[in-house]
Design a protein around this motif. Sequence first.
Motif, PDB file in Angstrom:
ATOM      1  N   SER A  83     -13.612  37.737  12.153  1.00 46.01           N
ATOM      2  CA  SER A  83     -14.573  36.969  11.394  1.00 46.01           C
ATOM      3  C   SER A  83     -15.922  37.046  12.362  1.00 46.01           C
ATOM      4  O   SER A  83     -15.535  37.437  13.473  1.00 46.01           O
ATOM      5  CB  SER A  83     -14.245  35.677  10.976  1.00 46.01           C
ATOM      6  OG  SER A  83     -14.119  34.806  12.192  1.00 46.01           O
ATOM      7  N   GLY A  84     -16.863  36.842  11.977  1.00 45.81           N
ATOM      8  CA  GLY A  84     -17.988  36.467  12.813  1.00 45.81           C
ATOM      9  C   GLY A  84     -17.899  35.423  13.559  1.00 45.81           C
ATOM     10  O   GLY A  84     -18.196  35.532  14.722  1.00 45.81           O
ATOM     11  N   LEU A  85     -17.247  34.131  13.160  1.00 48.21           N
ATOM     12  CA  LEU A  85     -16.874  33.258  13.945  1.00 48.21           C
ATOM     13  C   LEU A  85     -15.705  33.539  15.226  1.00 48.21           C
ATOM     14  O   LEU A  85     -16.067  32.948  16.302  1.00 48.21           O
ATOM     15  CB  LEU A  85     -16.428  32.118  13.129  1.00 48.21           C
ATOM     16  CG  LEU A  85     -16.366  30.799  13.760  1.00 48.21           C
ATOM     17  CD1 LEU A  85     -17.687  30.108  14.550  1.00 48.21           C
ATOM     18  CD2 LEU A  85     -15.710  29.527  12.920  1.00 48.21           C
ATOM     19  N   TYR A 109     -26.144  28.713  13.826  1.00 50.74           N
ATOM     20  CA  TYR A 109     -25.073  28.620  12.941  1.00 50.74           C
ATOM     21  C   TYR A 109     -24.058  27.573  12.866  1.00 50.74           C
ATOM     22  O   TYR A 109     -23.662  27.325  14.186  1.00 50.74           O
ATOM     23  CB  TYR A 109     -24.410  30.162  12.774  1.00 50.74           C
ATOM     24  CG  TYR A 109     -23.365  30.084  11.990  1.00 50.74           C
ATOM     25  CD1 TYR A 109     -23.406  30.361  10.752  1.00 50.74           C
ATOM     26  CD2 TYR A 109     -22.124  30.561  12.389  1.00 50.74           C
ATOM     27  CE1 TYR A 109     -22.464  30.287   9.799  1.00 50.74           C
ATOM     28  CE2 TYR A 109     -20.845  30.614  11.651  1.00 50.74           C
ATOM     29  CZ  TYR A 109     -20.984  30.683  10.099  1.00 50.74           C
ATOM     30  OH  TYR A 109     -20.199  30.916   9.401  1.00 50.74           O
ATOM     31  N   GLU A 150     -30.368  32.950  18.553  1.00 51.60           N
ATOM     32  CA  GLU A 150     -30.221  33.334  17.053  1.00 51.60           C
ATOM     33  C   GLU A 150     -31.292  33.385  16.460  1.00 51.60           C
ATOM     34  O   GLU A 150     -32.554  32.932  16.646  1.00 51.60           O
ATOM     35  CB  GLU A 150     -29.243  32.185  16.331  1.00 51.60           C
ATOM     36  CG  GLU A 150     -28.754  32.697  15.206  1.00 51.60           C
ATOM     37  CD  GLU A 150     -27.774  31.710  14.534  1.00 51.60           C
ATOM     38  OE1 GLU A 150     -26.767  31.059  15.214  1.00 51.60           O
ATOM     39  OE2 GLU A 150     -28.058  31.283  13.326  1.00 51.60           O
ATOM     40  N   SER A 154     -30.443  29.645  11.822  1.00 49.35           N
ATOM     41  CA  SER A 154     -29.572  29.478  10.551  1.00 49.35           C
ATOM     42  C   SER A 154     -30.143  28.293   9.834  1.00 49.35           C
ATOM     43  O   SER A 154     -30.924  27.402  10.287  1.00 49.35           O
ATOM     44  CB  SER A 154     -28.261  29.010  10.837  1.00 49.35           C
ATOM     45  OG  SER A 154     -27.124  29.778  11.047  1.00 49.35           O
ATOM     46  N   ASP A 179     -26.723  35.872  18.265  1.00 48.54           N
ATOM     47  CA  ASP A 179     -26.064  36.096  17.344  1.00 48.54           C
ATOM     48  C   ASP A 179     -27.162  37.156  16.319  1.00 48.54           C
ATOM     49  O   ASP A 179     -28.204  36.379  15.934  1.00 48.54           O
ATOM     50  CB  ASP A 179     -25.961  34.845  16.644  1.00 48.54           C
ATOM     51  CG  ASP A 179     -25.163  34.934  15.097  1.00 48.54           C
ATOM     52  OD1 ASP A 179     -25.226  35.724  14.442  1.00 48.54           O
ATOM     53  OD2 ASP A 179     -24.455  34.137  14.795  1.00 48.54           O
ATOM     54  N   THR A 181     -26.761  38.530  13.188  1.00 47.32           N
ATOM     55  CA  THR A 181     -26.483  38.585  11.866  1.00 47.32           C
ATOM     56  C   THR A 181     -27.660  38.984  11.055  1.00 47.32           C
ATOM     57  O   THR A 181     -27.618  39.677  10.183  1.00 47.32           O
ATOM     58  CB  THR A 181     -25.601  37.657  11.537  1.00 47.32           C
ATOM     59  OG1 THR A 181     -24.520  37.303  12.543  1.00 47.32           O
ATOM     60  CG2 THR A 181     -24.936  37.611  10.201  1.00 47.32           C
ATOM     61  N   ALA A 206     -21.906  39.052  12.406  1.00 44.48           N
ATOM     62  CA  ALA A 206     -20.986  38.778  11.596  1.00 44.48           C
ATOM     63  C   ALA A 206     -21.002  40.062  10.647  1.00 44.48           C
ATOM     64  O   ALA A 206     -21.939  40.113   9.605  1.00 44.48           O
ATOM     65  CB  ALA A 206     -21.431  37.579  10.753  1.00 44.48           C
ATOM     66  N   THR A 208     -19.426  40.529   8.161  1.00 43.74           N
ATOM     67  CA  THR A 208     -19.090  39.927   6.934  1.00 43.74           C
ATOM     68  C   THR A 208     -20.339  39.907   5.905  1.00 43.74           C
ATOM     69  O   THR A 208     -20.180  40.110   4.691  1.00 43.74           O
ATOM     70  CB  THR A 208     -18.645  38.539   6.940  1.00 43.74           C
ATOM     71  OG1 THR A 208     -17.740  38.364   7.981  1.00 43.74           O
ATOM     72  CG2 THR A 208     -18.420  37.734   5.864  1.00 43.74           C
ATOM     73  N   LYS A 209     -21.542  40.150   6.620  1.00 45.87           N
ATOM     74  CA  LYS A 209     -22.632  39.767   5.707  1.00 45.87           C
ATOM     75  C   LYS A 209     -23.264  41.147   5.304  1.00 45.87           C
ATOM     76  O   LYS A 209     -22.669  41.936   4.484  1.00 45.87           O
ATOM     77  CB  LYS A 209     -23.793  39.107   6.538  1.00 45.87           C
ATOM     78  CG  LYS A 209     -23.346  37.758   7.444  1.00 45.87           C
ATOM     79  CD  LYS A 209     -22.959  36.857   6.259  1.00 45.87           C
ATOM     80  CE  LYS A 209     -22.135  35.572   6.571  1.00 45.87           C
ATOM     81  NZ  LYS A 209     -22.915  34.871   7.817  1.00 45.87           N
ATOM     82  N   LEU A 218     -14.178  39.863   5.543  1.00 40.01           N
ATOM     83  CA  LEU A 218     -14.828  39.239   6.775  1.00 40.01           C
ATOM     84  C   LEU A 218     -14.349  39.967   7.832  1.00 40.01           C
ATOM     85  O   LEU A 218     -13.436  40.588   8.089  1.00 40.01           O
ATOM     86  CB  LEU A 218     -13.851  37.975   7.027  1.00 40.01           C
ATOM     87  CG  LEU A 218     -13.930  36.756   5.899  1.00 40.01           C
ATOM     88  CD1 LEU A 218     -12.630  35.993   5.672  1.00 40.01           C
ATOM     89  CD2 LEU A 218     -15.267  35.886   6.226  1.00 40.01           C
ATOM     90  N   MET A 219     -15.347  40.021   8.854  1.00 45.29           N
ATOM     91  CA  MET A 219     -15.205  40.759  10.347  1.00 45.29           C
ATOM     92  C   MET A 219     -16.351  40.463  11.091  1.00 45.29           C
ATOM     93  O   MET A 219     -17.605  39.978  10.691  1.00 45.29           O
ATOM     94  CB  MET A 219     -15.237  42.098  10.105  1.00 45.29           C
ATOM     95  CG  MET A 219     -14.396  42.964  11.150  1.00 45.29           C
ATOM     96  SD  MET A 219     -14.114  44.757  10.924  1.00 45.29           S
ATOM     97  CE  MET A 219     -13.136  44.908   9.750  1.00 45.29           C
TER      98      MET A 219
HETATM   99  C1  LIG Z   1     -21.855  34.031   8.624  1.00 40.98           C
HETATM  100  C2  LIG Z   1     -22.373  33.942   9.903  1.00 40.98           C
HETATM  101  C3  LIG Z   1     -21.535  33.825  11.218  1.00 40.98           C
HETATM  102  C4  LIG Z   1     -19.897  33.806  11.039  1.00 40.98           C
HETATM  103  O1  LIG Z   1     -19.416  34.825  10.324  1.00 40.98           O
HETATM  104  P1  LIG Z   1     -17.814  34.788   9.399  1.00 40.98           P
HETATM  105  O2  LIG Z   1     -17.623  36.079   9.228  1.00 40.98           O
HETATM  106  O3  LIG Z   1     -18.413  34.075   8.158  1.00 40.98           O
HETATM  107  O4  LIG Z   1     -16.966  33.901  10.362  1.00 40.98           O
HETATM  108  C5  LIG Z   1     -22.021  33.705  12.507  1.00 40.98           C
HETATM  109  N1  LIG Z   1     -23.291  33.757  12.605  1.00 40.98           N
HETATM  110  C6  LIG Z   1     -24.027  33.744  11.445  1.00 40.98           C
HETATM  111  C7  LIG Z   1     -25.578  33.600  11.866  1.00 40.98           C
HETATM  112  C8  LIG Z   1     -23.912  34.026  10.141  1.00 40.98           C
HETATM  113  O5  LIG Z   1     -24.538  33.822   9.221  1.00 40.98           O
END
Ligand SMILES: *Cc1c(COP(=O)(O)O)cnc(C)c1O
Length: 394
Positions: A83-85, A109, A150, A154, A179, A181, A206, A208-209, A218-219
């Motif tokens: 996951s991103g986290l 975030y 970031e 966020s 970060d 993302t 992330a 995931t987005k 999720l990744m």
């Molecule tokens: C969603 C997100 C994460 C975490 O990603 P997950 O895959 O949901 O754990 C980290 N940083 C930012 C900025 C995000 O938007």
Amino acid sequence: MKKSPQTQLIHAPRLAPQYIETIQPPLYRASTIIFENTQKLFDRHWSDRYDYSYGTHGTPTTYTLADKIAQLEHGQYCLLAPSGLSAVNLVNSALLKSGDEVWVPDNIYGPSMAHARYLEKNFGVIVRIYNPLDCDSFQPSKQTKLLWLEAAGSVTLEFPDLVNLVKKAKQHQITTVLDNTWGAGLAFNAFDFSDEHLSVDISVHALTKYPSGGGDILMGSVVTQDHTLHLKLLHLHATQGISVSGDDCAQIQRSLAHMQLRYQQQSMTAQTILQWLKQQNKIQQVLHPSDSLSAGHEFWLEVCQDQQSAGLVSVIFQEQYTLEDIRRFCDALQLFKLGFSWGGPVSLVMLYDLKEMRNLEHPHLANGFLVRFCIGLESSEDLITDIKQALQVL
Ligand SMILES: *Cc1c(COP(=O)(O)O)cnc(C)c1O
């Protein structure tokens, strides 16, 4: 050797691999990877990706995606996390130990802040918070090992003073991690983002987005340019058993083909909606890096030279509206679904109480409840119609 029907079902002849080209690469699923012979078994080295040895270390499927992400972000090496986290955790765990100081922006975030706080409470890492708009608030000491960035931050979407923050960190030999993302490798190049060729050391994404784009996978990824730094991260990646499924990699690999088109479309729709939101008198403030009144706009112009922005728009309602009012607004939306995350086809909405979210003063933000819209792939007219009807409940 004569085989029983049961054995035959397992060891049935397979077609030997031979040249065949398809649009998508073949998918490998593996925990066990079969060694050709004992020589290959004994000669393997954990840091050589082509010494395929076990599923957690990687397969051609995971490496294909990792290489694409490294390329997307203009880096050299990429590690994948579930996951991103988990990618955030990988960086912190590999680079911080007891007594080290890590600086995080106040608008980081939320779960990343929680992770830093966890390291502080349980592992003696010192967490310091800075204002991403004010480079002077970042005051590194001898103990400082890591600076988190970031861009944009966020929820409130301030674009940080990336150039000066990274310059200052470099002067003090502090590792920088972004970060990425929001920018997703498309809005700007994290490894070369200014006229002076400034670069962060690590980019976390992330997947995931936008790379997933479906709201269903999720990744996370960790991209670097420096081999020594990569090896340090890879070592922890291997020892902690951080691994991802081949199926998920194949899905993301498939979505990457149209990621840039989606990103552009979603950021265009977001900008259209932003212009409309600015004219609504129930809304006190709009927050978006492209908006000239939003904090950090000049830093966005400096770094995102193609003026790209993701599909996120936040608004702060007039102060007179209570939490109950804002809840009724969110519940009245029909196309915007109430949920976390972004980057998928369906537009999402989330409500926040800033008073509970920030450590520092934030005079640039109005008082009032905040709603964040994450724009999907619906038409901008339909989304505006939806917000318009929901505003009626206020
Ligand atoms: C969603 C997100 C994460 C975490 O990603 P997950 O895959 O949901 O754990 C980290 N940083 C930012 C900025 C995000 O938007």
